[in-house]
Design a protein around this motif. Sequence first.
Motif, PDB file in Angstrom:
ATOM      1  N   GLN A 144       1.047  -1.239   0.035  1.00  0.00           N
ATOM      2  CA  GLN A 144       0.148   0.054   0.077  1.00  0.00           C
ATOM      3  C   GLN A 144       0.759   1.131  -0.122  1.00  0.00           C
ATOM      4  OE1 GLN A 144      -3.281  -0.174  -0.557  1.00  0.00           O
ATOM      5  NE2 GLN A 144      -3.104  -2.201  -0.379  1.00  0.00           N
ATOM      6  N   VAL A 145       2.074   1.242   0.780  1.00  0.00           N
ATOM      7  CA  VAL A 145       2.877   2.358   1.121  1.00  0.00           C
ATOM      8  C   VAL A 145       4.270   1.982   0.279  1.00  0.00           C
ATOM      9  CG1 VAL A 145       3.832   4.290   2.294  1.00  0.00           C
ATOM     10  CG2 VAL A 145       1.574   3.190   2.902  1.00  0.00           C
ATOM     11  N   GLU A 146       4.826   2.686  -0.357  1.00  0.00           N
ATOM     12  CA  GLU A 146       6.363   2.335  -1.044  1.00  0.00           C
ATOM     13  C   GLU A 146       7.344   2.427   0.045  1.00  0.00           C
ATOM     14  OE1 GLU A 146       9.238   3.578  -4.764  1.00  0.00           O
ATOM     15  OE2 GLU A 146       7.290   4.477  -4.574  1.00  0.00           O
ATOM     16  N   ASP A 147       7.951   1.588   0.266  1.00  0.00           N
ATOM     17  CA  ASP A 147       9.182   1.456   1.243  1.00  0.00           C
ATOM     18  C   ASP A 147      10.638   1.423   0.649  1.00  0.00           C
ATOM     19  OD1 ASP A 147      10.446   1.348   3.404  1.00  0.00           O
ATOM     20  OD2 ASP A 147       9.829  -0.607   4.122  1.00  0.00           O
ATOM     21  N   GLU A 148      11.368   2.150   1.339  1.00  0.00           N
ATOM     22  CA  GLU A 148      12.803   1.897   0.750  1.00  0.00           C
ATOM     23  C   GLU A 148      13.430   0.634   0.991  1.00  0.00           C
ATOM     24  OE1 GLU A 148      15.321   5.891   1.050  1.00  0.00           O
ATOM     25  OE2 GLU A 148      14.092   5.791   3.054  1.00  0.00           O
ATOM     26  N   MET A 149      14.622   0.463   0.060  1.00  0.00           N
ATOM     27  CA  MET A 149      15.204  -1.012   0.355  1.00  0.00           C
ATOM     28  C   MET A 149      16.443  -0.755   0.259  1.00  0.00           C
ATOM     29  SD  MET A 149      12.930  -3.781  -1.759  1.00  0.00           S
ATOM     30  CE  MET A 149      13.509  -5.063  -0.801  1.00  0.00           C
ATOM     31  N   PHE A 150      17.326  -1.597   1.220  1.00  0.00           N
ATOM     32  CA  PHE A 150      18.803  -1.368   1.343  1.00  0.00           C
ATOM     33  C   PHE A 150      19.572  -2.687   1.178  1.00  0.00           C
ATOM     34  CE2 PHE A 150      16.838   2.216   3.530  1.00  0.00           C
ATOM     35  CZ  PHE A 150      17.313   3.154   3.086  1.00  0.00           C
ATOM     36  N   GLN A 151      20.530  -2.546   0.255  1.00  0.00           N
ATOM     37  CA  GLN A 151      21.300  -3.902   0.032  1.00  0.00           C
ATOM     38  C   GLN A 151      22.333  -3.998   1.220  1.00  0.00           C
ATOM     39  OE1 GLN A 151      23.979  -4.153  -3.560  1.00  0.00           O
ATOM     40  NE2 GLN A 151      23.073  -6.106  -3.906  1.00  0.00           N
ATOM     41  N   CYS A 152      22.538  -5.449   1.421  1.00  0.00           N
ATOM     42  CA  CYS A 152      23.318  -5.834   2.656  1.00  0.00           C
ATOM     43  C   CYS A 152      24.500  -5.949   1.788  1.00  0.00           C
ATOM     44  CB  CYS A 152      22.915  -6.946   3.528  1.00  0.00           C
ATOM     45  SG  CYS A 152      24.034  -7.800   4.369  1.00  0.00           S
ATOM     46  N   VAL A 153      25.838  -5.625   2.342  1.00  0.00           N
ATOM     47  CA  VAL A 153      26.991  -5.662   1.678  1.00  0.00           C
ATOM     48  C   VAL A 153      27.557  -7.139   1.687  1.00  0.00           C
ATOM     49  CG1 VAL A 153      27.373  -3.234   1.865  1.00  0.00           C
ATOM     50  CG2 VAL A 153      28.292  -4.584   3.429  1.00  0.00           C
TER      51      VAL A 153
ATOM     52  N   HIS B 290      11.883  -3.478   7.899  1.00  0.00           N
ATOM     53  CA  HIS B 290      12.526  -5.008   8.542  1.00  0.00           C
ATOM     54  C   HIS B 290      14.068  -4.758   8.657  1.00  0.00           C
ATOM     55  CE1 HIS B 290       9.278  -6.948   5.554  1.00  0.00           C
ATOM     56  NE2 HIS B 290       8.575  -6.451   6.834  1.00  0.00           N
ATOM     57  N   LEU B 291      14.461  -3.675   8.669  1.00  0.00           N
ATOM     58  CA  LEU B 291      15.940  -3.451   9.236  1.00  0.00           C
ATOM     59  C   LEU B 291      16.263  -3.767  10.866  1.00  0.00           C
ATOM     60  CD1 LEU B 291      17.279  -0.484   7.199  1.00  0.00           C
ATOM     61  CD2 LEU B 291      17.795  -2.949   6.994  1.00  0.00           C
ATOM     62  N   GLY B 292      15.103  -3.332  11.321  1.00  0.00           N
ATOM     63  CA  GLY B 292      15.227  -3.586  12.931  1.00  0.00           C
ATOM     64  C   GLY B 292      15.719  -2.537  13.656  1.00  0.00           C
ATOM     65  N   CYS B 293      16.095  -1.229  12.690  1.00  0.00           N
ATOM     66  CA  CYS B 293      16.758  -0.182  13.350  1.00  0.00           C
ATOM     67  C   CYS B 293      16.119   1.142  12.530  1.00  0.00           C
ATOM     68  CB  CYS B 293      18.319  -0.197  13.192  1.00  0.00           C
ATOM     69  SG  CYS B 293      18.752  -0.080  11.321  1.00  0.00           S
ATOM     70  N   SER B 294      16.489   2.254  13.246  1.00  0.00           N
ATOM     71  CA  SER B 294      16.157   3.563  12.435  1.00  0.00           C
ATOM     72  C   SER B 294      17.167   3.985  11.443  1.00  0.00           C
ATOM     73  CB  SER B 294      15.876   4.910  13.280  1.00  0.00           C
ATOM     74  OG  SER B 294      17.238   4.723  14.226  1.00  0.00           O
ATOM     75  N   LEU B 295      16.858   4.778  10.488  1.00  0.00           N
ATOM     76  CA  LEU B 295      17.890   5.154   9.404  1.00  0.00           C
ATOM     77  C   LEU B 295      18.749   6.316   9.901  1.00  0.00           C
ATOM     78  CD1 LEU B 295      15.434   5.162   6.374  1.00  0.00           C
ATOM     79  CD2 LEU B 295      16.693   3.168   7.371  1.00  0.00           C
ATOM     80  N   PRO B 296      19.984   6.125   9.547  1.00  0.00           N
ATOM     81  CA  PRO B 296      20.875   7.232   9.829  1.00  0.00           C
ATOM     82  C   PRO B 296      20.906   8.523   8.907  1.00  0.00           C
ATOM     83  CG  PRO B 296      22.051   5.635   8.537  1.00  0.00           C
ATOM     84  CD  PRO B 296      20.569   5.081   8.579  1.00  0.00           C
ATOM     85  N   ASP B 297      21.656   9.515   9.026  1.00  0.00           N
ATOM     86  CA  ASP B 297      21.794  10.410   8.329  1.00  0.00           C
ATOM     87  C   ASP B 297      22.682  10.093   6.993  1.00  0.00           C
ATOM     88  OD1 ASP B 297      21.838  12.947   7.158  1.00  0.00           O
ATOM     89  OD2 ASP B 297      23.308  13.929   8.664  1.00  0.00           O
ATOM     90  N   PHE B 298      22.360  10.391   5.872  1.00  0.00           N
ATOM     91  CA  PHE B 298      22.774   9.909   4.744  1.00  0.00           C
ATOM     92  C   PHE B 298      23.643  11.196   4.041  1.00  0.00           C
ATOM     93  CE2 PHE B 298      19.743   6.502   4.991  1.00  0.00           C
ATOM     94  CZ  PHE B 298      20.518   5.240   4.840  1.00  0.00           C
ATOM     95  N   ASP B 299      23.232  12.289   4.776  1.00  0.00           N
ATOM     96  CA  ASP B 299      24.127  13.319   4.241  1.00  0.00           C
ATOM     97  C   ASP B 299      25.676  13.530   4.383  1.00  0.00           C
ATOM     98  OD1 ASP B 299      21.761  14.400   3.294  1.00  0.00           O
ATOM     99  OD2 ASP B 299      21.439  15.928   5.322  1.00  0.00           O
TER     100      ASP B 299
END
Length: 417
Positions: free
Chosen positions: A140-149, A159-168
């Motif tokens: 219903q709501v688009e969500d960001e995805m991040f690739q594990c290295v 589903h990361l289990g954490c909040s997102l950091p500052d990407f600046d």
Amino acid sequence: MSKKAAKEETVTMLDVLEKDEELEKEASAVLGGSDHERCSYPQGYVKRQALYACNTCTPAHVEPAGICLACSYKCHDGHDLFELYTKRDFRCDCGNSRFADMECTLYSEKQQLNGTNKYSHNFFGLYCTCKRPYPDPEEQVEDEMFQCVVCEDWIHSRHLGCSLPDFDEGTREMICEVCMNQQSFLWTYAAAHLEECSAPVSSEQEREAKTESSRVGVKKREVKQADGQEGKVKKEATKRKKENRGVASTSLRAKEQSDRDEVPASKRARRGEAACRLKELKTVGRETAKSGAVFWPPGWRSELCSCVSCREMYSAAGVFFLSDESDTVLAYENKGKDDDPLGGQDPLMAALDSLDRVQRLEMIHEYNDMKTELKEFLQRFAADGDVVTPDDIRRFFEQQQSRKQSRSSNPGQFYLS
């Protein structure tokens, strides 16, 4: 459709240009450093490359397979493809035994299987721990995805289990919770030196924390007022004690360092003194909540210990690539920029630079004519409150082409405005 509804769905030319620039950057990130004309198979297991999976040739009920960028264009044109972004140490499967009777048209001399290729549910168009497709038709709501290295799977932010950091502050690599627990030594670095992705805090917890902080602040002010001058005297005495301890501690550290410097590095290594950074960090004993994904700051890989013991551990665990700065996606993208024959220059500007002065002037005048006519063309729609459709734009350029052909057939009538 009403004119009002139609207007709400329109976009400006600036929107189109910004979106186009965004798509170009995404394409550069995915395709940087990958060859779009030649199959990558002869290169062996490529350190990092853009990969695709063909749902037409290798659907869910057969063995997974991955194909390089060139094969996605030449051998699987028109097929249903899954974009896998980039994968490390992979060799193109196109045309091998995983594709039944199909043969690679770019490079046919291939082995039946690539034994060290690694596959996952990504090769069937599924991602994250929830194993859902992207884009997800049921979301219903688009969500960001991040690739594990480490595992190179894509994880939803929820589903990361954490909040997102500052990407600046720069590009941050992410390691998912599953991989962090499998490579548990990474928790030591997360706790000691690197910025850990903090666990999300509920609004209720935030309110309780603020209330408690307020109570403590009030209590501290009351104690300070009651102590009066006596508190100031104690504070000065404590400060002098800390300064004396600091001087002594600094002198002691300096002496220990001097003693170590007098011992040859080879002898220190044999004695095991300060040879392993990981052991030193474990001695400090800092703890962290071992849950959730971790986002690492730029340059974090250089902080990993490079002693013989740790390097052997990385190799045994299959994560030796973590000690390699050139393994990062950022390095891969930069390689793509370096390989760009135009050096990132706009193709139109590159073409203009290749013309002589007269041709440039003619090109500029032609462009100005088209810009003026397009503006007048669009103003008629704006005056009537109508929406410009793709057919309208197509008709405009057909008229432009017709006028160009007319001028070419009657060179005496050519003019410059």
